[in-house]
Motif scaffolding. Structure first.
Motif, PDB file in Angstrom:
ATOM      1  N   PHE A   1       0.716  -1.609   0.036  1.00 29.30           N
ATOM      2  CA  PHE A   1      -0.362  -0.125   0.106  1.00 29.30           C
ATOM      3  C   PHE A   1       1.148   0.983  -0.119  1.00 29.30           C
ATOM      4  N   LEU A   2       1.902   1.279   0.757  1.00 26.26           N
ATOM      5  CA  LEU A   2       2.792   2.052   0.289  1.00 26.26           C
ATOM      6  C   LEU A   2       3.936   2.656   0.133  1.00 26.26           C
ATOM      7  N   ILE A   3       4.933   1.512  -0.364  1.00 30.22           N
ATOM      8  CA  ILE A   3       5.640   1.805  -1.455  1.00 30.22           C
ATOM      9  C   ILE A   3       5.612   1.776  -2.642  1.00 30.22           C
ATOM     10  N   SER A   4       6.233   2.982  -3.553  1.00 34.67           N
ATOM     11  CA  SER A   4       5.705   2.959  -4.001  1.00 34.67           C
ATOM     12  C   SER A   4       7.197   3.497  -5.238  1.00 34.67           C
ATOM     13  N   ARG A   5       7.558   3.676  -6.672  1.00 32.06           N
ATOM     14  CA  ARG A   5       8.417   4.035  -7.093  1.00 32.06           C
ATOM     15  C   ARG A   5       7.979   5.428  -6.754  1.00 32.06           C
ATOM     16  N   LYS A   6       7.284   6.551  -7.452  1.00 34.54           N
ATOM     17  CA  LYS A   6       6.645   7.435  -7.021  1.00 34.54           C
ATOM     18  C   LYS A   6       6.201   7.669  -6.483  1.00 34.54           C
ATOM     19  N   ALA A   7       6.615   8.944  -6.311  1.00 37.39           N
ATOM     20  CA  ALA A   7       6.409   9.938  -4.706  1.00 37.39           C
ATOM     21  C   ALA A   7       4.346  10.095  -4.869  1.00 37.39           C
ATOM     22  N   TYR A   8       3.588  10.881  -3.935  1.00 39.86           N
ATOM     23  CA  TYR A   8       2.542  10.643  -3.472  1.00 39.86           C
ATOM     24  C   TYR A   8       2.089  11.699  -2.461  1.00 39.86           C
ATOM     25  N   TRP A   9       1.089  11.745  -2.377  1.00 32.22           N
ATOM     26  CA  TRP A   9       0.346  12.569  -1.378  1.00 32.22           C
ATOM     27  C   TRP A   9       0.122  11.894  -0.449  1.00 32.22           C
TER      28      TRP A   9
END
Length: 312
Positions: free
Chosen positions: A114-122
């Motif tokens: 749910f939290l880990i991503s290659r891209k940033a998010y809000w």
């Protein structure tokens, strides 16, 4: 109005009298994530995160100013050339109490997914719901207390170093909350007069050119030429040029208009078409607090649409 958090009626909560199936000892802090700041996904709406609860959200955060200094001749000390806000780390704490070891491992995997991503998010938290942060997450390994119970710390790198309002000035009521610098009187961001005041409740100047802050000024109406917008507080001026010809003493073609004129940051358009060539390429900024404006040679409505930025 933006829908940030879950609409489910049975949100996880601490044990209440008679809830014999609910043994939760605390009220979990809901959090939601979004790639664009508009469409949100709450952790409470993620089935695989059932039983994974945030029990500690980030505290009020200190700003991390980074100063650009220069030594000048034999002067004592240094001159301050500029200041920007650097990245900072936000901490979250999670708890899971499941059925067995397999259940516990799958829950941690779901949190990571749910939290880990290659891209940033809000990300936005229910205990301070008017603000969001632009982050990348890193999970620590879970600390097990038995086979089915674990805790985990999550570190969020706040890439901007400031918090941003969920909505913009045109819907500023959605930012009402403690610590947001909003006055008691109702604010207005749409005007029909030639003189008016625009209030920036944030902790930093709105600067679309140097800082990249969103600021959209929309004018719906008409001008006979030489339209001019002046922020008398900052001295900023934007002019749609009406250069006078050498012989006919008439405004330059294109100076007059009727329609929708938008200054989106540093990009002006008229009815959706680029209009840079007819302007002085002036940039409007908004100082912290009240900004006194004067608009000349325009009849209609003008609106200011921008998000607020805060240090914490």
């Amino acid at each position: 109005m933006l829908q940030v958090f879950s609409q489910r009626k049975d949100k996880p909560h601490a044990y209440r009298f008679g809830e014999y199936q609910n043994q939760l000892a605390f009220d979990p802090i809901e959090f939601s994530i979004s790639t664009d700041g508009k469409s949100w996904h709450s952790a409470f709406d993620e089935p695989d995160l059932e039983g994974v609860y945030c029990y500690k959200a980030p505290d009020v955060q200190p700003a991390n100013p980074s100063d650009n200094l220069r030594k000048v001749g034999l002067m004592d000390g240094s001159r301050l050339l500029s200041t920007s806000y650097g990245t900072r780390e936000l901490k979250m704490e999670f708890l899971f109490n499941g059925i067995n070891e397999a259940d516990a491992m799958l829950a941690y995997d779901a949190l990571q997914r749910f939290l880990i991503s290659r891209k940033a998010y809000w990300i936005c938290f229910s205990n301070w719901p008017q603000r969001m942060y632009y982050v990348k997450a890193k999970l620590a390994a879970p600390t097990f207390a038995g086979q089915r119970i674990w805790t985990c710390e999550v570190t969020l790198t706040d890439l901007i170093g400031l918090s941003r309002s969920l909505d913009t000035s045109l819907n500023y009521e959605n930012a009402l909350g403690w610590g947001n610098n909003l006055p008691m009187q109702k604010l207005h961001y749409t005007f029909t007069t030639s003189s008016f005041t625009v209030y920036n409740p944030g902790d930093v100047m709105i600067d679309p050119e140097r800082r990249g802050h969103p600021l959209k000024i929309t004018l719906q109406g008409s001008s006979s030429g030489n339209m001019k917008i002046t922020n008398q507080t900052t001295g900023d001026v934007f002019t749609r040029k009406g250069t006078v010809g050498a012989s006919d003493n008439k405004p330059m073609k294109g100076s007059a208009f009727s329609g929708t004129y938008i200054i989106d940051g540093i990009r002006p358009t008229l009815d959706g078409k680029p209009d840079d060539m007819f302007t002085d390429r002036g940039v409007i900024t908004l100082q912290i607090g009240s900004n006194s404006f004067q608009i000349e040679n325009f009849s209609g409505t003008i609106s200011f649409d921008f998000p607020e930025w805060w240090l914490s």
